[in-house]
Enzyme design. Sequence first.
Site, PDB file in Angstrom:
ATOM      1  N   ALA A  85      30.928   3.185 146.399  1.00  0.00           N
ATOM      2  CA  ALA A  85      31.453   4.466 146.889  1.00  0.00           C
ATOM      3  C   ALA A  85      32.972   4.458 146.955  1.00  0.00           C
ATOM      4  O   ALA A  85      33.651   5.140 146.186  1.00  0.00           O
ATOM      5  CB  ALA A  85      30.848   4.786 148.262  1.00  0.00           C
ATOM      6  N   ALA A  86      33.526   3.678 147.879  1.00  0.00           N
ATOM      7  CA  ALA A  86      34.983   3.673 148.062  1.00  0.00           C
ATOM      8  C   ALA A  86      35.712   3.197 146.816  1.00  0.00           C
ATOM      9  O   ALA A  86      36.783   3.728 146.475  1.00  0.00           O
ATOM     10  CB  ALA A  86      35.346   2.797 149.265  1.00  0.00           C
ATOM     11  N   ARG A 129      44.211   9.809 138.339  1.00  0.00           N
ATOM     12  CA  ARG A 129      44.848  11.125 138.270  1.00  0.00           C
ATOM     13  C   ARG A 129      46.299  11.065 138.732  1.00  0.00           C
ATOM     14  O   ARG A 129      47.150  11.813 138.249  1.00  0.00           O
ATOM     15  CB  ARG A 129      44.064  12.138 139.113  1.00  0.00           C
ATOM     16  N   SER A 153      28.938   3.468 141.263  1.00  0.00           N
ATOM     17  CA  SER A 153      28.987   4.784 141.903  1.00  0.00           C
ATOM     18  C   SER A 153      27.578   5.322 142.140  1.00  0.00           C
ATOM     19  O   SER A 153      27.223   6.437 141.745  1.00  0.00           O
ATOM     20  CB  SER A 153      29.794   5.765 141.040  1.00  0.00           C
ATOM     21  N   CYS A 209      22.439   6.852 149.517  1.00  0.00           N
ATOM     22  CA  CYS A 209      21.867   7.733 150.532  1.00  0.00           C
ATOM     23  C   CYS A 209      20.688   8.538 149.999  1.00  0.00           C
ATOM     24  O   CYS A 209      19.920   9.108 150.777  1.00  0.00           O
ATOM     25  CB  CYS A 209      22.935   8.672 151.075  1.00  0.00           C
ATOM     26  N   ASP A 232      32.480   0.481 153.725  1.00  0.00           N
ATOM     27  CA  ASP A 232      31.658  -0.179 154.732  1.00  0.00           C
ATOM     28  C   ASP A 232      32.173  -1.542 155.169  1.00  0.00           C
ATOM     29  O   ASP A 232      31.636  -2.128 156.110  1.00  0.00           O
ATOM     30  CB  ASP A 232      30.222  -0.329 154.220  1.00  0.00           C
ATOM     31  N   ALA A 267      28.774   6.876 153.781  1.00  0.00           N
ATOM     32  CA  ALA A 267      29.283   7.164 152.437  1.00  0.00           C
ATOM     33  C   ALA A 267      30.389   8.205 152.480  1.00  0.00           C
ATOM     34  O   ALA A 267      31.335   8.152 151.676  1.00  0.00           O
ATOM     35  CB  ALA A 267      28.142   7.637 151.543  1.00  0.00           C
ATOM     36  N   ASN A 273      34.157   7.529 150.849  1.00  0.00           N
ATOM     37  CA  ASN A 273      34.792   8.350 149.816  1.00  0.00           C
ATOM     38  C   ASN A 273      36.138   8.889 150.272  1.00  0.00           C
ATOM     39  O   ASN A 273      37.102   8.910 149.493  1.00  0.00           O
ATOM     40  CB  ASN A 273      33.856   9.495 149.421  1.00  0.00           C
ATOM     41  N   TYR A 279      28.923  35.624 162.104  1.00  0.00           N
ATOM     42  CA  TYR A 279      27.653  36.153 162.606  1.00  0.00           C
ATOM     43  C   TYR A 279      27.043  37.154 161.641  1.00  0.00           C
ATOM     44  O   TYR A 279      27.696  38.074 161.156  1.00  0.00           O
ATOM     45  CB  TYR A 279      27.830  36.846 163.963  1.00  0.00           C
TER      46      TYR A 279
END
Length: 556
Positions: free
Chosen positions: A10-11, A21, A38, A42, A291, A309, A313, A434
């Site tokens: 994940a991380a 990027r 990746s 979960c 983690d 998770a 991220n 509402y």
Amino acid sequence: MKVIIIGGMAAGPKTAARLRRLVPDAEITIVEQGEFISFGSCGMPFYLANLVPEFSSLYATSYGVARDIEFFRTRKDIRILAGTRATGIDRERKRVSIIHLESQIQSELEYDYLVLATGAVAITPPIKGLETPGVFTMHQPNDALRLQEYLRTKNAQHVTIIGAGVIGMEVADALAGRRIKVTVCEAQNQVLPKLLDPDIAQLVAAQMKQYKVDLQLKCRVKAINCGEDGSVNSITTNQGEIITDAVIVATGVRPRVDLAQVAGLELASNGAIKVDAHLRTSDPHIFAAGDCASQINKVSEQEVYIPLASTANKQGRVVADNIAGLDTEFSAVMGTTVLQAFDLNIGKTGLGEFEAVSLGNNVISGIVSGHDSPHYYPLHSSLTIKLIADRSTGRLLGAQVCGAGEAIKRVDVFSVAIKFGASLKDIANLDLGYAPPYSEAIDIAIHAANTLENKRCGLSRGISPLALDLLKNTQVPICFLDIREPDEVKAKPLSEKDVLLIPAGELRERYHEIPCDRPVVVVCGLGIRSYDAVCFLQSMGLEEAVYLEGGISIWL
């Protein structure tokens, strides 16, 4: 710039994708000892429940392309060394030692920055027979595949789950939904002991019974026994023997910190890697995320370990920003944790009541039950909310939710409120959306805040189901004033000894029938009518009258 990332679940991948990027010419390498990159861990309970038909969906993009080595190479220009284990860190030379597990070829990687995203390992309790075939954990991707195959080939009819934490509950729900008989053994005296307070946890336990799950609390597993074929056929507990076809150990995880520890990096008090607000370790060229990394709780301001998770991220993004030269901090967490099990939406944010008290807070709490949308809307569902606040200031400290209704939306509201230090009055004045499909005119989150603020200011007197049970145990005579309508009483009568039936519409004419020589607990379905009744009774001199918070809908 050379960046080595150890860990590809994940991380790690999030760090790599964000960094690519920001720094297009960086040399980015992910070292992952497993075969999957990746991977959506979960989603494994939903795969076991057959809600995710294809296992490959758990490591695919939303547009159906597998996130594998080729994906990261061609689309992200990120090198993946799968099936490769990092064995050491030379901080002085800025080198990572690695070994390819299949070929056993060893080598070194040079880095300018190193990211530890080594995750967590499943905790193995001291139980005899854990190595027996038919015993599984639910942590690594292959765990779900192996369990699914075992259940199929063995035609398993009964599965025992050790541990009633989040994973244990999700897996129990998944298997029970397949009409497999499930027993859950939990050493503590409630389900979800690290997440919920006992009064909310008992709502989950009651629902589990509706699903025919055999819940064994205060149950310690001593041994796992095998049959003639060498695989599991029973377990031995302090409450007796349970015949079973498979065992799933779901007793939690601990941070994987062996590399960091050997390298001399500082660890936090909770055993995870200590990091600063920028997620740097004690070595400025090494970051930690996910983690394996410690966090700070926003409310308690203490180090905590809450592996999620979502956190991993977000931390991956922060690490990439700081490697790229952006000054980005990772905020303290509220410990917001949610799950869906047995048709219940369950969640917590902030501190639990007992947790808040143990930290020295002057605490007041309250419980409300209601609906996530108006009763006339055909898709409305029930919901229970518990709020914990500072008695002096009204500042919200924590919230817990449970119900078939849209509970998680409310958890998110409370999480944001806690982050910005909101009081109960602040929450009551939130401008929430509402319309009948989404909420009542006064949303139940606002209703919960109003109710606890009234209690804090002395404008109402409520008693929680847990406090009522404690009062009953003192053997003090109690008059239960049931103000429900006759058809409600007939459908679900109270089983208490001293019950006085006076419908709410008759209370103003008949209140003199209520005894004054004992505590009076007013009950209704959700606690709303009984609150009104107590306000009236107090004006008539019955100052010791209290209403049952949440009503009998949650008093079990």
